[in-house]
Scaffold this active site. Structure first.
Site, PDB file in Angstrom:
ATOM      1  N   ALA A   1       0.906  -1.238  -0.047  1.00 31.15           N
ATOM      2  CA  ALA A   1      -0.111  -0.086   0.166  1.00 31.15           C
ATOM      3  C   ALA A   1       1.147   1.142  -0.103  1.00 31.15           C
ATOM      4  O   ALA A   1       1.714   1.376   0.913  1.00 31.15           O
ATOM      5  CB  ALA A   1      -0.944  -0.014   1.182  1.00 31.15           C
TER       6      ALA A   1
ATOM      7  N   GLY B   1       4.722   5.358  -3.923  1.00 29.63           N
ATOM      8  CA  GLY B   1       5.511   6.481  -4.361  1.00 29.63           C
ATOM      9  C   GLY B   1       6.996   6.156  -4.454  1.00 29.63           C
ATOM     10  O   GLY B   1       7.229   5.155  -4.939  1.00 29.63           O
TER      11      GLY B   1
ATOM     12  N   VAL C   1      13.466   4.300  10.595  1.00 30.28           N
ATOM     13  CA  VAL C   1      14.345   5.066  11.142  1.00 30.28           C
ATOM     14  C   VAL C   1      15.879   4.683  10.470  1.00 30.28           C
ATOM     15  O   VAL C   1      16.202   3.723  10.110  1.00 30.28           O
ATOM     16  CB  VAL C   1      14.911   4.539  12.559  1.00 30.28           C
ATOM     17  CG1 VAL C   1      16.040   5.440  13.282  1.00 30.28           C
ATOM     18  CG2 VAL C   1      13.734   4.597  13.443  1.00 30.28           C
TER      19      VAL C   1
ATOM     20  N   ILE D   1      20.218   2.384   7.021  1.00 23.68           N
ATOM     21  CA  ILE D   1      21.091   2.144   8.034  1.00 23.68           C
ATOM     22  C   ILE D   1      20.266   0.779   8.894  1.00 23.68           C
ATOM     23  O   ILE D   1      19.485   1.059   9.225  1.00 23.68           O
ATOM     24  CB  ILE D   1      21.636   3.120   8.697  1.00 23.68           C
ATOM     25  CG1 ILE D   1      22.306   4.337   8.059  1.00 23.68           C
ATOM     26  CG2 ILE D   1      22.363   2.642  10.054  1.00 23.68           C
ATOM     27  CD1 ILE D   1      22.523   5.475   8.663  1.00 23.68           C
TER      28      ILE D   1
ATOM     29  N   GLY E   1      14.758  19.134  -3.954  1.00 25.38           N
ATOM     30  CA  GLY E   1      14.086  17.808  -3.481  1.00 25.38           C
ATOM     31  C   GLY E   1      14.478  17.218  -2.149  1.00 25.38           C
ATOM     32  O   GLY E   1      13.927  16.286  -1.953  1.00 25.38           O
TER      33      GLY E   1
ATOM     34  N   ASP F   1      10.663  15.178  13.017  1.00 26.17           N
ATOM     35  CA  ASP F   1      10.849  14.060  12.406  1.00 26.17           C
ATOM     36  C   ASP F   1      11.932  13.049  13.138  1.00 26.17           C
ATOM     37  O   ASP F   1      12.077  11.919  13.355  1.00 26.17           O
ATOM     38  CB  ASP F   1      11.410  14.175  10.876  1.00 26.17           C
ATOM     39  CG  ASP F   1      12.017  13.235  10.033  1.00 26.17           C
ATOM     40  OD1 ASP F   1      11.142  12.318   9.682  1.00 26.17           O
ATOM     41  OD2 ASP F   1      13.276  12.734   9.942  1.00 26.17           O
TER      42      ASP F   1
ATOM     43  N   LYS G   1      11.974   9.359  15.407  1.00 24.61           N
ATOM     44  CA  LYS G   1      12.660   8.423  15.045  1.00 24.61           C
ATOM     45  C   LYS G   1      13.533   7.796  16.316  1.00 24.61           C
ATOM     46  O   LYS G   1      13.611   6.839  16.704  1.00 24.61           O
ATOM     47  CB  LYS G   1      13.893   8.793  14.033  1.00 24.61           C
ATOM     48  CG  LYS G   1      13.086   8.723  12.651  1.00 24.61           C
ATOM     49  CD  LYS G   1      14.305   9.484  11.473  1.00 24.61           C
ATOM     50  CE  LYS G   1      13.394   9.818  10.228  1.00 24.61           C
ATOM     51  NZ  LYS G   1      14.291  10.455   9.354  1.00 24.61           N
TER      52      LYS G   1
END
Length: 439
Positions: free
Chosen positions: A10, A13, A134, A138, A189, A203, A207
């Site tokens: 689902a 993008g 996160v 990595i 971007g 953000d 995380k």
């Protein structure tokens, strides 16, 4: 070889499209590693007509992601829609309720509802994997879940947002103001049209809350994080950092203290010779300090292929039948975090002051610091110099800023000293205060 693992995705993008493409490209290799073929058999996204540059001819289209999550023809539900609430939340809950493994890259969803979702996964005996939530590519979640179980972790910290790291790197290297650098990041971007979530630290906080839970066995506690962004950072701060032997990074830090677990997100002075100080551009880094080992992991924190790499690793774990509690311990064993107040934080500080030019000012500064038992490592006064792009009040003000580097002290002591200086009438504008993080 076992039956095909049927995957429903689902969200198509950048990350979702990369997952589809890489699974098809590495078909045989993934089957050998997983012990069974892996196929994307159903997908859901907002638009069927959008050209995503991938072959979806072998996948059924399901308009409603919640319906896809309940589809009896898929084995694992991959949620890449984003957002803390519906439809992502409803879809993940539905998949878990139907006994399907879930893979997600959605840090906002997990920060808001992680323990509740983990409890559903445990009840059904299925995996809830979120490596990609996160630090992108990595493998820090797997490291905490599996590789460091023989350790007691004292601190986990890192550069968890590529947008902020890109902006601070450009500002330091080119001497440009935050406003101009942000515009460039948006044009390239690297930053959203509304950059608030990134540059104001939210953000990183989402995380960090997940890393804290994994590292210290606590319930996810986003509300317990002290958060500062990077908007206040000026070119003069970055020049002074360089001169004094530091770099400035936006860090998320969680550590054990005598008062509990301290969680904080803020710009930080880091000695230049430390590995994490040398991580530039859009890269991320996570450092883990434990009693047996210290690790620093560096890599791309975002981007289609990097994040898809983490998603696919989680899918392969499902295909292998590998499952662990989402937060290492059962949810019932996670403890309510004991929050360590920021006023008790101890460490060094960079303090930049604009002060009135009159006799006795320097003595008053020294007196207020001494009254609060703050020892100074250095005092520097430099002209701020020119700045490209935007306006820098520190560069225009007269006289030149006074910069103090303190030895270890408490946040409360620094705030008391600055409040007293303001009462004395010697400050011009708000002081700049940046914490120093040392190993």
């Amino acid at each position: 070889m076992q039956d095909v693992l049927k995957v429903g995705i689902a969200g198509l993008g950048t990350v979702g499209a990369s997952v589809v493409r890489l699974i098809a490209k590495r078909d045989n290799r993934l089957a050998e590693a997983a012990g069974r073929p892996i196929r994307v058999t159903a997908v859901s996204a907002r638009s069927r007509r959008k050209d995503r540059g991938i072959d979806l001819s072998g996948a059924r289209w399901v308009d409603d992601p919640v319906s896809l999550a309940a589809d009896p023809e898929i084995d694992v539900f991959v949620e890449l829609m984003g957002g803390a609430e519906d439809p992502a939340k409803a879809a993940v809950e539905t998949a878990l309720g139907h006994g399907k493994a879930v893979v997600t890259a959605n840090k906002a969803l997990l920060a808001a509802h992680g323990p509740a979702l983990a409890k559903k996964a445990e009840a059904k005996g299925v995996a809830l994997n979120f490596e990609a939530a996160v630090a992108g590519g990595i493998p820090v979640i797997k490291t905490l879940r599996e590789s460091l179980l023989g350790n007691t972790i004292e601190r986990v910290y890192g550069i968890l947002n590529g947008t902020c790291n890109y902006i601070l790197t450009r500002m330091a290297e080119e001497g440009i103001a935050f406003e101009e650098c942000l515009k460039d990041a948006q044009r390239l971007g690297y930053a959203e049209a509304d950059p608030t979530f990134d540059v104001d630290g939210f953000d990183t906080a989402h995380k960090l809350s997940l890393l804290t839970s994994l590292a210290f066995g606590t319930l996810v506690d986003t509300k317990g994080i002290s958060i500062e962004g990077i908007r206040s950072i000026k070119p003069v701060d970055l020049r002074m950092a360089e001169e004094l032997g530091y770099r400035v990074k936006l860090l998320g830090v969680a550590q054990r203290t005598a008062d509990g677990v301290e969680q904080r997100v803020h710009p930080t002075f880091i000695p230049k010779d430390e590995a994490i100080a040398q991580v530039n551009g859009v890269l991320n880094a996570v450092a883990i300090d434990a009693d047996a080992v210290d690790l620093t992991l560096v890599g791309p924190g975002a981007g289609g292929d990097a994040t898809a790499s983490a998603v696919i690793a989680d899918i392969v774990d499902v295909a292998r039948g590998h499952r662990t509690a989402p937060f290492i311990r059962p949810v019932s064993a996670l403890t309510k975090p004991s929050r360590a107040p920021m006023t008790r934080h101890e460490g060094g500080y960079y303090i930049r002051l604009e002060v009135v030019d009159k006799p006795g000012t320097a003595a008053r500064i020294a007196s207020r610091m001494a009254q609060n038992n703050i020892s100074l490592e250095s005092i520097v006064q430099r002209r701020a110099g020119p700045v490209r792009g935007g306006t820098d009040p520190a560069a225009a003000a007269a006289p030149a800023p006074v910069v103090l580097i303190t030895y270890a002290t408490t946040e409360a002591a620094v705030r008391r000293a600055l409040k007293a200086m303001d009462t004395d009438g010697i400050l011009l504008g708000a002081p700049q205060v940046i914490r120093i993080e040392r190993n």
